[in-house]
Design an enzyme around this catalytic site. Structure first.
Site, short mmCIF file in Angstrom:
data_model
loop_
_atom_site.label_atom_id
_atom_site.label_comp_id
_atom_site.label_asym_id
_atom_site.label_seq_id
_atom_site.Cartn_x
_atom_site.Cartn_y
_atom_site.Cartn_z
N LYS A 61 0.83 -1.21 0.00
CA LYS A 61 0.00 0.00 0.00
C LYS A 61 0.87 1.26 0.00
O LYS A 61 0.69 2.15 -0.82
CB LYS A 61 -0.92 0.02 1.25
CG LYS A 61 -1.83 -1.19 1.37
CD LYS A 61 -2.73 -1.10 2.58
CE LYS A 61 -2.00 -1.22 3.91
NZ LYS A 61 -1.35 -2.52 4.16
N ARG A 114 -9.98 0.58 8.32
CA ARG A 114 -9.51 -0.76 8.61
C ARG A 114 -10.54 -1.59 9.36
O ARG A 114 -10.28 -2.75 9.69
CB ARG A 114 -8.29 -0.65 9.51
CG ARG A 114 -6.98 -1.02 8.87
CD ARG A 114 -5.97 -0.75 9.94
NE ARG A 114 -4.73 -1.44 9.78
CZ ARG A 114 -3.68 -0.92 9.18
NH1 ARG A 114 -3.74 0.24 8.61
NH2 ARG A 114 -2.56 -1.60 9.16
N ARG A 155 11.98 -5.87 4.48
CA ARG A 155 11.66 -4.43 4.42
C ARG A 155 12.66 -3.60 5.23
O ARG A 155 13.03 -3.95 6.34
CB ARG A 155 10.26 -4.17 4.95
CG ARG A 155 9.98 -2.67 5.04
CD ARG A 155 8.54 -2.32 5.06
NE ARG A 155 7.82 -2.83 6.20
CZ ARG A 155 6.52 -2.68 6.37
NH1 ARG A 155 5.81 -2.05 5.46
NH2 ARG A 155 5.93 -3.18 7.43
N ARG A 165 11.50 -1.74 10.65
CA ARG A 165 10.39 -1.11 11.37
C ARG A 165 10.10 -1.86 12.67
O ARG A 165 10.17 -3.09 12.71
CB ARG A 165 9.15 -1.11 10.46
CG ARG A 165 8.35 0.17 10.57
CD ARG A 165 7.29 0.22 9.51
NE ARG A 165 6.06 -0.44 9.94
CZ ARG A 165 4.94 -0.46 9.22
NH1 ARG A 165 4.90 0.14 8.05
NH2 ARG A 165 3.87 -1.07 9.66
N ARG A 190 -0.48 -9.02 13.23
CA ARG A 190 -1.08 -8.01 12.36
C ARG A 190 -1.87 -8.67 11.23
O ARG A 190 -2.94 -8.19 10.85
CB ARG A 190 0.02 -7.10 11.78
CG ARG A 190 0.50 -6.08 12.81
CD ARG A 190 1.83 -5.47 12.44
NE ARG A 190 1.85 -4.82 11.15
CZ ARG A 190 2.94 -4.61 10.44
NH1 ARG A 190 4.12 -4.99 10.91
NH2 ARG A 190 2.88 -4.01 9.30
P1 AP5 Z 1 4.85 -1.69 1.89
O1 AP5 Z 1 4.56 -0.81 0.73
O2 AP5 Z 1 5.60 -1.11 3.04
O3 AP5 Z 1 3.51 -2.43 2.38
P2 AP5 Z 1 2.25 -1.87 3.18
O4 AP5 Z 1 1.04 -2.51 2.57
O5 AP5 Z 1 2.27 -0.39 3.26
O6 AP5 Z 1 2.52 -2.57 4.57
P3 AP5 Z 1 2.42 -2.00 6.06
O7 AP5 Z 1 3.21 -2.93 6.92
O8 AP5 Z 1 2.76 -0.55 6.10
O9 AP5 Z 1 0.93 -2.21 6.32
P4 AP5 Z 1 0.20 -2.18 7.63
O10 AP5 Z 1 -1.17 -2.00 7.14
O11 AP5 Z 1 0.40 -3.34 8.52
O12 AP5 Z 1 0.90 -0.99 8.46
P5 AP5 Z 1 0.47 0.47 8.81
O13 AP5 Z 1 1.68 1.29 8.84
O14 AP5 Z 1 -0.68 0.90 7.99
O15 AP5 Z 1 5.64 -2.98 1.33
C1 AP5 Z 1 6.12 -3.99 2.19
C2 AP5 Z 1 7.50 -4.49 1.69
O16 AP5 Z 1 7.34 -5.18 0.47
C3 AP5 Z 1 8.51 -3.36 1.40
O17 AP5 Z 1 9.78 -3.80 1.74
C4 AP5 Z 1 8.38 -3.13 -0.11
O18 AP5 Z 1 9.58 -2.64 -0.67
C5 AP5 Z 1 8.05 -4.53 -0.60
N1 AP5 Z 1 7.13 -4.54 -1.74
C6 AP5 Z 1 6.06 -3.72 -1.97
N2 AP5 Z 1 5.42 -4.07 -3.11
C7 AP5 Z 1 6.10 -5.15 -3.61
C8 AP5 Z 1 5.92 -5.97 -4.77
N3 AP5 Z 1 4.92 -5.76 -5.65
N4 AP5 Z 1 6.79 -6.99 -4.96
C9 AP5 Z 1 7.80 -7.22 -4.07
N5 AP5 Z 1 8.03 -6.47 -2.96
C10 AP5 Z 1 7.18 -5.44 -2.73
O19 AP5 Z 1 -0.07 0.29 10.31
C11 AP5 Z 1 0.81 0.00 11.38
C12 AP5 Z 1 0.04 -0.04 12.69
O20 AP5 Z 1 -0.56 1.24 12.95
C13 AP5 Z 1 -1.13 -1.04 12.75
O21 AP5 Z 1 -0.70 -2.33 13.10
C14 AP5 Z 1 -2.03 -0.38 13.82
O22 AP5 Z 1 -1.54 -0.64 15.11
C15 AP5 Z 1 -1.87 1.09 13.53
N6 AP5 Z 1 -2.86 1.61 12.57
C16 AP5 Z 1 -2.62 2.17 11.34
N7 AP5 Z 1 -3.76 2.50 10.72
C17 AP5 Z 1 -4.77 2.16 11.57
C18 AP5 Z 1 -6.18 2.22 11.50
N8 AP5 Z 1 -6.81 2.72 10.41
N9 AP5 Z 1 -6.90 1.77 12.54
C19 AP5 Z 1 -6.30 1.28 13.65
N10 AP5 Z 1 -4.97 1.17 13.79
C20 AP5 Z 1 -4.19 1.60 12.75
MG MG Z 2 2.47 1.00 4.84
#
Ligand code: AP5
Ligand code: MG
Length: 216
Positions: free
Chosen positions: A13, A88, A127, A160, A171
């Site tokens: 994402k 979410r 990552r 991270r 997660r």
């Molecule tokens: P990346 O682009 O970083 O993936 P992502 O989908 O953004 O993954 P996240 O870990 O950020 O998602 P998340 O939803 O768990 O975390 P968030 O920060 O939102 O890609 C991942 C890796 O793969 C990278 O190394 C990249 O280079 C590689 N990659 C990407 N695309 C690729 C491809 N096509 N092929 C190969 N490799 C690829 O949330 C974190 C925490 O915050 C949550 O756990 C929660 O506690 C809190 N939080 C955030 N939002 C909310 C909400 N709305 N409600 C409640 N709690 C929330």
């Molecule tokens: Mg992300």
């Protein structure tokens, strides 16, 4: 253009959102990034969020919704936005609908990036993120030009805090239980677009752009 990027943790994402920002010039609103910045700054929000994030749990809906509501009041969202990681849960989606209604706007699409679970684990273990600007890399799939150094700002690349295998498993589990129901929710509103995210970053990006150009 007003879109939501959905998908399991590690689906890409953030990676796709950054590319969409460069192409379309609309802001990325990533709740995870907002929370991580608050944790780093040690604000009251950060202290509260940290407890949940460290355990791989969702931060309470009212807290997150409040953040997004405030963010959507800023002037830069006038031409559109990319929501990354929000909503979410069903209550978050319902709140978003109300917020947008008050703004007099509607979502154009919810892009669901689909990636099988076994592939996700590999994405987390590789990552690396820049501790200064937050740019994201992968040691195998998207390596920086110089190991351990951010291409964009020269910052140090780190793992991270919530990318430890145990937290990642939690997660993914939370995603399955609390976020996956949103797929049906948005399908029933005719907003859902599934994109196969199990392909190289550029291929996924081309498909998303194709859809946004109306070719999908
Ligand atoms: P990346 O682009 O970083 O993936 P992502 O989908 O953004 O993954 P996240 O870990 O950020 O998602 P998340 O939803 O768990 O975390 P968030 O920060 O939102 O890609 C991942 C890796 O793969 C990278 O190394 C990249 O280079 C590689 N990659 C990407 N695309 C690729 C491809 N096509 N092929 C190969 N490799 C690829 O949330 C974190 C925490 O915050 C949550 O756990 C929660 O506690 C809190 N939080 C955030 N939002 C909310 C909400 N709305 N409600 C409640 N709690 C929330
Ligand atoms: Mg992300």
């Amino acid at each position: 253009m007003r879109i939501v990027l959905m998908g399991p943790p590690g689906a890409g994402k953030g990676t796709q959102a950054k590319k969409l920002v460069e192409t379309y010039g609309i802001p990325q609103i990533a709740t995870g990034d907002i929370l991580r910045a608050a944790v780093q700054e040690g604000t009251a929000l950060g202290k509260k969020a940290k407890e949940y994030m460290e355990r791989g749990l969702l931060v309470p809906d009212d807290v997150i919704t409040g953040i997004v509501k405030e963010r959507l009041k800023e002037i830069d969202v006038e031409k559109g936005f990319i929501l990354d990681g929000f909503p979410r849960t069903i209550p978050q989606a319902e709140s978003l609908e109300k917020i947008l209604e008050e703004m007099g706007v509607k979502l154009d699409a919810v892009i669901n990036i689909v990636v099988p679970q076994d592939e996700l684990i590999e994405r987390f273990t590789g990552r690396r993120v820049c501790e200064i600007c937050g740019a994201t890399y992968h040691v195998k799939y998207n390596p920086p030009k110089q190991e351990g150094i951010c291409d964009k700002c020269g910052g140090r690349l780190i793992v991270r805090a919530d990318d430890e295998v145990k937290t990642v498993e939690k997660r993914i589990d939370v995603y399955e239980r609390e976020t996956k129901p949103l797929i049906d929710y948005y399908r029933s509103k005719n907003l859902l677009v599934n994109i196969d995210g199990n392909r190289p970053i550029e291929v996924v990006f081309e498909e998303i752009k194709g859809f946004l150009r109306g070719e999908g």
